[in-house]
Scaffold this motif. Structure first.
Motif, mmCIF file in Angstrom:
data_model
loop_
_atom_site.group_PDB
_atom_site.id
_atom_site.type_symbol
_atom_site.label_atom_id
_atom_site.label_comp_id
_atom_site.label_asym_id
_atom_site.label_seq_id
_atom_site.Cartn_x
_atom_site.Cartn_y
_atom_site.Cartn_z
ATOM 1 N N TYR A 97 0.971 -1.048 -0.288
ATOM 2 C CA TYR A 97 -0.272 0.169 -0.078
ATOM 3 C C TYR A 97 0.810 1.138 0.066
ATOM 4 O O TYR A 97 1.935 1.149 0.217
ATOM 5 C CB TYR A 97 -0.975 -0.038 1.132
ATOM 6 C CG TYR A 97 -0.357 0.040 2.409
ATOM 7 C CD1 TYR A 97 -0.177 1.294 3.150
ATOM 8 C CD2 TYR A 97 0.037 -0.916 3.220
ATOM 9 C CE1 TYR A 97 0.545 1.375 4.361
ATOM 10 C CE2 TYR A 97 0.687 -1.092 4.598
ATOM 11 C CZ TYR A 97 0.948 -0.060 4.949
ATOM 12 O OH TYR A 97 1.452 0.240 6.424
ATOM 13 N N CYS A 148 2.108 4.947 0.917
ATOM 14 C CA CYS A 148 2.231 5.593 2.365
ATOM 15 C C CYS A 148 2.798 7.038 2.224
ATOM 16 O O CYS A 148 3.712 7.043 1.147
ATOM 17 C CB CYS A 148 3.298 4.752 3.335
ATOM 18 S SG CYS A 148 3.761 5.753 4.697
ATOM 19 N N GLY A 150 1.980 1.802 11.017
ATOM 20 C CA GLY A 150 0.750 1.258 9.876
ATOM 21 C C GLY A 150 0.095 2.503 9.895
ATOM 22 O O GLY A 150 -1.318 2.119 9.460
ATOM 23 N N ARG A 156 -1.985 2.291 6.566
ATOM 24 C CA ARG A 156 -2.579 0.872 6.191
ATOM 25 C C ARG A 156 -3.763 1.059 5.646
ATOM 26 O O ARG A 156 -4.378 0.191 4.559
ATOM 27 C CB ARG A 156 -2.374 -0.079 7.191
ATOM 28 C CG ARG A 156 -2.083 -1.374 6.963
ATOM 29 C CD ARG A 156 -2.216 -2.019 8.434
ATOM 30 N NE ARG A 156 -0.981 -3.026 8.373
ATOM 31 C CZ ARG A 156 -1.250 -4.276 8.665
ATOM 32 N NH1 ARG A 156 -2.421 -4.809 8.758
ATOM 33 N NH2 ARG A 156 -0.385 -5.313 8.507
ATOM 34 N N ASP A 157 -4.929 1.875 6.419
ATOM 35 C CA ASP A 157 -6.223 1.651 5.946
ATOM 36 C C ASP A 157 -6.720 2.920 5.169
ATOM 37 O O ASP A 157 -7.823 3.142 5.086
ATOM 38 C CB ASP A 157 -7.144 1.347 6.861
ATOM 39 C CG ASP A 157 -6.924 -0.027 7.701
ATOM 40 O OD1 ASP A 157 -6.381 -1.041 7.046
ATOM 41 O OD2 ASP A 157 -6.517 0.238 9.006
ATOM 42 N N LEU A 180 2.527 -4.852 3.183
ATOM 43 C CA LEU A 180 1.564 -5.322 4.074
ATOM 44 C C LEU A 180 1.703 -6.432 4.997
ATOM 45 O O LEU A 180 1.818 -7.511 4.497
ATOM 46 C CB LEU A 180 0.088 -5.302 3.491
ATOM 47 C CG LEU A 180 -1.143 -5.479 4.520
ATOM 48 C CD1 LEU A 180 -1.604 -3.987 4.587
ATOM 49 C CD2 LEU A 180 -2.163 -6.405 4.115
ATOM 50 N N GLU A 193 1.387 -9.153 7.097
ATOM 51 C CA GLU A 193 0.596 -9.980 7.792
ATOM 52 C C GLU A 193 1.318 -11.424 8.383
ATOM 53 O O GLU A 193 0.469 -12.132 8.909
ATOM 54 C CB GLU A 193 -0.613 -10.240 6.995
ATOM 55 C CG GLU A 193 -1.450 -9.035 7.065
ATOM 56 C CD GLU A 193 -2.711 -9.168 6.132
ATOM 57 O OE1 GLU A 193 -3.811 -8.628 6.896
ATOM 58 O OE2 GLU A 193 -2.769 -9.945 5.274
ATOM 59 N N ASP A 217 5.460 -2.790 8.838
ATOM 60 C CA ASP A 217 5.104 -2.820 7.319
ATOM 61 C C ASP A 217 6.277 -1.959 6.902
ATOM 62 O O ASP A 217 6.059 -0.616 6.600
ATOM 63 C CB ASP A 217 3.819 -2.044 6.961
ATOM 64 C CG ASP A 217 2.463 -2.719 7.365
ATOM 65 O OD1 ASP A 217 2.722 -3.874 7.688
ATOM 66 O OD2 ASP A 217 1.447 -2.111 7.533
#
Ligand code: GLU
Ligand code: ZN
Length: 324
Positions: free
Chosen positions: A108, A110, A126, A129-130, A153, A155, A179
């Protein structure tokens, strides 16, 4: 469920190691320790030892550094197998991997600045992140830099692993789940991405390098797994530090190795690693010294702490005319 790996995963039936200097300056004593350790480990395992030049950061590269590195390795008889592998020639592969990560929702954009991250304590938490940032109609700065970096990302954070020398390592939580950046605002690929992709491409079975990269290995492990590859064995060697605890580094202006003192340098590298190398050997040829290294190489003999202070080490060996 992710699509099959973007890389051709090979499982060689031989040992494969590599030495991966960044051409930001000539090799210094700390680099030599990593090279000697990796070389001997490959030889003892009857495997291959590749040379990879991490030349993906042109602004930090010194003009003659690549030639100097090759000449220096040759002077020390650290002969690599096959052709030299240049990261600067791998851009298409990195592009392909990046596209795959994007398609699989594993990256993603940033916008955070270094200053913001430092204000949060130095670890990226993060924040974007969203946020679903997409750089449309982006105004590129006068320096040619984007306002966006790309992050992985993460995870699949790795909490612990076994290092072949340092033993069982537990990663600090913030390190293992970070991340991390895979493409920088200046458009250059980041070290973790390039290094993992190349280790997978070359079928590296064991990564031998300095312990300054012990904790950053957590990032790399997450990436190996995301890309469908198994994590190679890891062997982190002690790094040489100045008395103040500062690492010898090219940026820190550690001195380049004197090729005319190859035998002394090799003798000291073996001693630094913790092997009981006889003093008389320092007057022998590089070939003889490296052969002694092969004949006497045992991981559990090595100095198993991440840092070793150069001044104390040299005092112990009563060597006063060595510059580092
Ligand atoms: N190019 C990196 C460095 O010089 C080392 C990379 C590695 O061994 O993974 O610090
Ligand atoms: Zn951010």
């Amino acid at each position: 469920m992710s699509q099959p790996s973007p890389l051709n995963i090979i499982q060689p039936d031989e040992y494969r190691g590599r030495f991966a200097p960044s051409p930001s300056g000539p090799l210094h004593f700390g680099s030599l320790v990593a090279a000697v350790g990796g070389y001997l480990q490959a030889k003892v395992n009857k495997g291959k030892w590749f040379l990879r030049i991490d030349d993906i950061d042109p602004p930090r590269q010194a003009a003659s550094a690549i030639d100097d590195i090759l000449t220096c390795l040759q002077a020390h008889h650290l002969d690599w197998d096959g052709e030299v592998f240049y990261q600067s020639q791998q851009t298409e592969v990195y592009d392909k991997v990046l596209a795959w990560l994007n398609e699989n929702g594993l990256s993603y954009y940033c916008q955070c600045t270094r200053k913001q991250i430092m204000a949060e304590g130095g670890t990226y938490l993060g924040h974007c992140r969203d946020r679903n940032l997409t750089p449309v109609n982006e105004v590129i700065g006068a320096d040619g830099h984007s306002q966006y970096s790309l992050r992985f990302l993460n995870e699949v954070s790795s909490l612990s692993f076994h290092d072949e020398l340092m033993g069982d390592i537990r990663f600090p939580e913030d390190v293992s789940s970070e991340d991390f950046i895979i493409k920088r605002k200046d458009g250059l690929y980041a070290y973790h991405l390039a290094s993992v992709v190349d280790d997978i491409q070359q079928g590296i079975t064991e990564v031998v390098r300095g312990a300054d990269l012990l904790f950053p290995s957590a990032c790399q492990m997450a990436l190996y797994r995301a890309l469908g590859a198994s994590v190679p064995k890891m062997l982190h060697l002690p790094v040489a530090v100045f008395s103040e605890g500062r690492k010898l580094s090219k940026q820190g202006h550690a001195k380049g190795l004197d090729n005319k003192k190859a035998s002394l340098n090799l003798y000291l590298a073996l001693a630094f690693l913790g092997l009981p190398v006889p003093k008389t050997l320092m007057h022998d040829t590089p070939e003889v010294i490296l052969q002694w290294g092969q004949d006497n190489w045992l991981i559990n003999r090595l100095y198993a702490k991440p840092e070793r202070a150069m001044p104390m080490f040299l005092a112990e060996y009563q060597v006063s005319n060595f510059s580092y």
